[in-house]
Design an enzyme around this catalytic site. Structure first.
Site, PDB file in Angstrom:
ATOM      1  N   SER A 140       0.926  -1.379  -0.064  1.00 63.33           N
ATOM      2  CA  SER A 140      -0.044  -0.083  -0.088  1.00 63.33           C
ATOM      3  C   SER A 140       0.791   1.148   0.090  1.00 63.33           C
ATOM      4  O   SER A 140       0.314   2.277  -0.288  1.00 63.33           O
ATOM      5  CB  SER A 140      -0.902  -0.122   1.113  1.00 63.33           C
ATOM      6  OG  SER A 140      -0.175  -0.089   2.297  1.00 63.33           O
ATOM      7  N   ASP A 159      -3.837   8.251   7.486  1.00 62.48           N
ATOM      8  CA  ASP A 159      -4.605   7.654   8.189  1.00 62.48           C
ATOM      9  C   ASP A 159      -3.596   6.750   9.136  1.00 62.48           C
ATOM     10  O   ASP A 159      -2.544   7.189   9.252  1.00 62.48           O
ATOM     11  CB  ASP A 159      -5.203   6.405   7.394  1.00 62.48           C
ATOM     12  CG  ASP A 159      -4.621   5.444   6.510  1.00 62.48           C
ATOM     13  OD1 ASP A 159      -3.251   5.161   6.956  1.00 62.48           O
ATOM     14  OD2 ASP A 159      -5.100   4.966   5.669  1.00 62.48           O
ATOM     15  N   HIS A 190      -0.525   5.120   6.916  1.00 62.17           N
ATOM     16  CA  HIS A 190      -0.121   5.994   5.702  1.00 62.17           C
ATOM     17  C   HIS A 190       0.354   7.395   5.753  1.00 62.17           C
ATOM     18  O   HIS A 190      -0.556   8.045   6.353  1.00 62.17           O
ATOM     19  CB  HIS A 190      -0.992   5.445   4.521  1.00 62.17           C
ATOM     20  CG  HIS A 190      -1.205   4.032   4.365  1.00 62.17           C
ATOM     21  ND1 HIS A 190      -2.346   3.483   4.895  1.00 62.17           N
ATOM     22  CD2 HIS A 190      -0.465   3.138   3.833  1.00 62.17           C
ATOM     23  CE1 HIS A 190      -2.402   2.228   4.452  1.00 62.17           C
ATOM     24  NE2 HIS A 190      -1.334   1.934   4.025  1.00 62.17           N
TER      25      HIS A 190
END
Length: 350
Positions: free
Chosen positions: A35, A325, A328
């Site tokens: 991610s 978040d 991240h």
């Protein structure tokens, strides 16, 4: 015979430098990983780990939630732009793009994956070996599009970036019993480094020559880890940070070994740890107000579907936050980390 003037010599020197830069400039950015660099591949697979909804992407061009785990771009987008290519790298599984779009940059990464196949199974995402299979398919499509000679030139002059590994520890080793019962943490690091070796060797055999292996961030400082480890009193988890640093040392040793073993290989370690740790410890120096909590929701545990547009607590200005978040970084942080990489480890490719 008169000697050339200093100014003439300087002009020639500058021209030679420019020629060297032009010769070394990469043809394309080809991305593998998780991610940290996924630009939307998880949108097209059956997994709960998605981010193709607001407020993700709210600061992206057009305010579009692309599937990037950020309010804007991920580091590889910034790197692509820094190398004079496009501002954003398309996800390979996105049907709105064609091989023409992919010819100057493409992303095979999948949020939630890891070196370890067990990690990818946790949230049913694309394992690293499958990312390589997609890359092989891409090679064939590129040869059909450009012809063999031109395609091989693009592939050999491309910069390959692998950014992966955090999930192996925080989603797998420290959460599930399987690997932790099999391996000590040091042996697990060696196990993952062995997979990294196999991956690099495999794409080298497929024509890759310029490769950047990305190290682990200070994963003990992620908001989620600070929140869920109550004994830490919201301080960084020193144990996790040490694991990251130790693993990065193993990756650096791997880089040195493979550069000797594989002829023509230019392999570098891009280590985000020192820069991100410095930002976290000195947020005000970069214009940040918050480094221990994230922008979305309470900033402590929200990620993916827990970070949605209906959460009334999401911050109004993500540029004041190091993290978007609980796992991240924000677009702003990603830009700083990418700039750091371009000026240090990746400078050899410019």
């Amino acid at each position: 015979m008169a000697l050339p003037s200093i100014s003439f010599i300087l002009i020639i020197f500058q021209i030679l430098l420019q020629l060297l830069k032009t010769e070394a400039k990469v043809s394309s950015i080809i991305v593998f990983g998780d991610s940290s660099v996924d630009s939307g591949n998880n949108n097209y697979i059956p997994t709960v780990l998605k981010s193709n909804f607001r407020p993700y992407g709210r600061d992206f061009d057009g305010g579009k939630a692309t599937g990037r785990f950020s309010n804007g771009r991920v580091p590889t987008d910034f790197i692509s732009e820094a190398f004079g290519l496009k501002k954003t790298l398309p996800a390979y599984l996105d049907p709105s793009y064609t091989i023409k779009d992919f010819s100057t940059g493409v992303c095979f990464a999948s949020a939630g994956t890891g070196y370890d196949n067990v990690t990818s199974k946790v949230l049913s995402v694309i394992p690293l070996w499958k990312e390589v299979e997609y890359y092989k398919e891409y090679q064939n499509r590129l040869r059909d599009y450009l012809g063999n000679e031109k395609a091989d030139e693009v592939l050999s002059e491309a910069l390959y970036i692998l950014s992966i590994g955090t999930n192996d520890f925080l989603e797998n080793y420290y959460v599930l019993p399987h690997r932790s019962s099999q391996f000590s943490v040091e042996d697990y690091q060696k196990f993952l480094a062995g997979i990294a070796r196999n991956f690099i060797t495999q794409i080298y055999e497929l024509g890759a020559r310029k490769i950047s292996l990305t190290g682990l961030p200070p994963m003990g400082c992620l908001p989620l880890e600070r929140t869920t480890n109550l004994a830490s009193k919201r301080e960084c988890i020193a144990k996790y940070n040490k694991v990251a640093m130790d693993f990065n040392q193993k990756l650096q040793a791997l880089v040195e070994t493979l550069n000797k073993e594989l002829s023509g290989l230019q392999l570098v370690l891009s280590n985000p740890y020192p820069m991100l740790y410095f930002i976290i410890r000195n947020p005000g120096s970069f214009g940040f107000d918050h480094a221990s909590v994230a922008c979305c929701g309470t900033g402590m545990y929200e990620m993916s579907y827990l970070c949605d547009q209906n959460n009334p607590l999401t911050c109004s200005d993500a540029n004041k936050f190091v993290f978007w978040d609980s796992f991240h970084p924000t677009d702003k942080t990603n830009g700083i980390l990418a700039n750091y990489a371009v000026r240090t480890s990746l400078a050899v490719f410019q």
